[in-house]
Write an enzyme that holds these catalytic residues in place. Structure first.
Site, PDB file in Angstrom:
ATOM      1  CG  HIS A 155      71.523  45.287  41.994  1.00 23.76           C
ATOM      2  ND1 HIS A 155      72.515  45.618  41.115  1.00 23.76           N
ATOM      3  CD2 HIS A 155      71.640  43.945  42.200  1.00 23.76           C
ATOM      4  CE1 HIS A 155      73.221  44.542  40.816  1.00 23.76           C
ATOM      5  NE2 HIS A 155      72.702  43.503  41.453  1.00 23.76           N
ATOM      6  CD  GLU A 185      84.383  39.166  38.754  1.00 27.02           C
ATOM      7  OE1 GLU A 185      84.400  39.884  37.745  1.00 27.02           O
ATOM      8  OE2 GLU A 185      83.330  38.812  39.307  1.00 27.02           O
TER       9      GLU A 185
HETATM   10  N1  UDH Z   1      79.347  45.147  44.793  1.00 27.58           N
HETATM   11  C1  UDH Z   1      79.155  46.117  45.773  1.00 27.58           C
HETATM   12  N2  UDH Z   1      79.144  47.431  45.427  1.00 27.58           N
HETATM   13  C2  UDH Z   1      79.317  47.843  44.150  1.00 27.58           C
HETATM   14  C3  UDH Z   1      79.500  46.865  43.165  1.00 27.58           C
HETATM   15  C4  UDH Z   1      79.497  45.535  43.501  1.00 27.58           C
HETATM   16  O1  UDH Z   1      78.967  45.801  46.953  1.00 27.58           O
HETATM   17  O2  UDH Z   1      79.306  49.055  43.919  1.00 27.58           O
HETATM   18  C5  UDH Z   1      79.479  43.737  45.179  1.00 27.58           C
HETATM   19  C6  UDH Z   1      78.198  43.161  45.744  1.00 27.58           C
HETATM   20  O3  UDH Z   1      78.534  42.151  46.665  1.00 27.58           O
HETATM   21  C7  UDH Z   1      77.561  42.603  44.509  1.00 27.58           C
HETATM   22  C8  UDH Z   1      78.777  42.003  43.798  1.00 27.58           C
HETATM   23  O4  UDH Z   1      79.791  42.936  44.055  1.00 27.58           O
HETATM   24  O5  UDH Z   1      76.575  41.652  44.804  1.00 27.58           O
HETATM   25  C9  UDH Z   1      78.595  41.772  42.311  1.00 27.58           C
HETATM   26  O6  UDH Z   1      78.146  42.962  41.667  1.00 27.58           O
HETATM   27  P1  UDH Z   1      76.708  43.024  40.946  1.00 27.58           P
HETATM   28  O7  UDH Z   1      75.671  42.683  41.935  1.00 27.58           O
HETATM   29  O8  UDH Z   1      76.609  44.340  40.263  1.00 27.58           O
HETATM   30  O9  UDH Z   1      76.838  41.882  39.873  1.00 27.58           O
HETATM   31  P2  UDH Z   1      75.654  41.241  39.067  1.00 27.58           P
HETATM   32  O10 UDH Z   1      74.355  41.375  39.765  1.00 27.58           O
HETATM   33  O11 UDH Z   1      76.174  39.777  39.074  1.00 27.58           O
HETATM   34  O12 UDH Z   1      75.664  41.777  37.699  1.00 27.58           O
HETATM   35  C10 UDH Z   1      75.352  38.678  38.817  1.00 27.58           C
HETATM   36  C11 UDH Z   1      76.136  37.642  38.121  1.00 27.58           C
HETATM   37  C12 UDH Z   1      76.638  38.207  36.852  1.00 27.58           C
HETATM   38  C13 UDH Z   1      77.200  37.206  35.914  1.00 27.58           C
HETATM   39  C14 UDH Z   1      78.579  37.593  35.480  1.00 27.58           C
HETATM   40  C15 UDH Z   1      79.018  36.826  34.285  1.00 27.58           C
HETATM   41  N3  UDH Z   1      80.444  36.822  34.191  1.00 27.58           N
HETATM   42 MN    MN Z   2      73.870  41.598  41.811  1.00 31.31          MN
END
Ligand code: UDH
Ligand code: MN
Length: 359
Positions: A304, A274
């Site tokens: 996390h 997204e």
């Molecule tokens: N989030 C929630 N609950 C969930 C899932 C996601 O609150 O069950 C929200 C939260 O604000 C989180 C955000 O969505 O910080 C993004 O989800 P994530 O933290 O799992 O994503 P990630 O740590 O993202 O993987 C870091 C950047 C990833 C790069 C993406 C490349 N396209």
């Molecule tokens: Mn995250």
């Protein structure tokens, strides 16, 4: 001759009397000026009092009445609009910024402690306005959310003081996805845009993951001439961009920039893609991405595991080939959701929304 002289004298007396009377009238009905000029030249005797003495007495009474009235009005609490009329714009470079910050996600930190530390000067719903100046932008901070209360606690603990120092007129909106369906970050952010606008005339929208805290308060949480990507140096990517077109984590857009790209896609269910779609929308609409420098744009992410119901969706990367035409029909103009609940805490506005499930 003596008769003529007497008539002239009477005429002059009458003329002076009428002039002074007119002057007194003008003085009584003038509401604008405190400047009083009393002529000492024409002194007429009327009983024991001189005419100029009477005029002075009336003027003194008038002044006394005005001073009393103005004291009374200054005792009353000033209305907000009266205050903002007298406040100047906030400085371009907020003077209380610190620069690099120490950020530690201390597991002993309690909600009680955070509330006590951070609540002062906040208004219900996580709202703040600088008290000594008028902020140039009204910023809605939108956090896509589900089941990350521990992260939210740290985010609020660090971000509220930073935002206050940055002299932002802001509100914090946590957009909580209802139910256990597949997570949809971008759709939640669209819902946050609509809900925030129902409350206040925001002109800038800043979207932040709940687990990202800036390591430098000079990374300004506001909008710029181009859509802004703020989280460029995350610790988990060695404080660098993972790839050149990365737009994930924290980003801000003016309302007109957001509308120019038809908001964000609603159809990226599950993890990934997204943010790349949003990047493509920006470029396809002829804009560039603005960024702070790599030192200012450092972030710490709370460690996390991948959440339940947010697995990487293998369909998402393919969708990116079609953004140029899907973006016209998939966005703020096609957004559908229902509000289940709105909770106003002193630290945030928590809005639970039902955004449905993939078709
Ligand atoms: N989030 C929630 N609950 C969930 C899932 C996601 O609150 O069950 C929200 C939260 O604000 C989180 C955000 O969505 O910080 C993004 O989800 P994530 O933290 O799992 O994503 P990630 O740590 O993202 O993987 C870091 C950047 C990833 C790069 C993406 C490349 N396209
Ligand atoms: Mn995250």
């Amino acid at each position: 001759m003596a008769g003529n002289f007497k008539r002239l004298f009477n005429f002059l007396v009458l003329f002076s009397f009428v002039s002074v009377a007119c002057f007194v009238l003008v003085l009584f009905y003038s509401r604008r000026s405190f400047v009083v000029i009393v002529s000492e030249k024409h002194i007429l005797t009327l009983g024991n009092k001189t005419f100029s003495g009477m005029v002075k007495e009336q003027v003194a009474k008038l002044l006394e009445r005005r001073i009393k009235a103005s004291n009374k009005s200054s005792e009353m609490a000033p209305t907000p609009s009266a205050v903002s009329l007298t406040l100047g714009p906030c400085p371009e470079n907020p003077p209380d910024l610190i620069g690099p910050l120490l950020v530690e996600f201390d597991f002993g930190r309690t909600w009680e402690h955070v509330r006590k530390e951070v609540s002062p000067l906040l208004q219900k719903g996580g709202r703040f306005k600088p008290k000594d100046c008028v902020a140039k932008q009204k910023v809605a901070i939108i956090i896509p959310f589900r089941n990350r209360h521990e992260h939210l606690k740290h985010w609020l603990y660090y971000l509220h003081p930073i935002l206050k120092r940055q002299l932002v007129d802001y509100g914090v909106y946590v957009i909580n996805q209802d139910g256990e369906g597949v997570f949809n970050r971008a759709k939640l952010m669209n819902a946050g845009y609509v809900e925030a606008l129902k409350e206040y005339d925001y002109d800038c929208f800043l979207f932040s993951d709940v687990d990202l805290v800036p390591l430098n308060d000079r990374n300004l949480y506001r909008c710029f001439d181009n859509p802004r990507h703020l989280a460029i140096g995350m610790d988990k990517f060695n404080f660098d961009l993972p790839y050149k077109t990365f737009f994930g984590g924290v980003a801000s857009l003016y309302k007109h920039q957001y509308l120019k790209i038809n908001g964000f896609p609603n159809t990226y269910w599950g993890w990934g893609g997204e943010d790349d779609d949003i990047y493509k929308r920006i470029v396809l609409r002829g804009m560039q991405v603005s960024r702070p420098d790599l030192l200012t744009g450092r972030y710490r992410m709370i460690k996390h595991q991948r959440d339940a119901h947010n697995d990487p969706n293998p369909k998402n990367p393919d969708k990116l080939f079609q953004t140029h035409w899907t973006m016209n029909a998939d966005g703020i103009n096609s957004l559908k959701y229902t509000v289940k609940n709105i909770e106003k805490d002193i630290l945030y506005t928590f809005i639970t929304v039902d955004i449905g499930s993939p078709e």
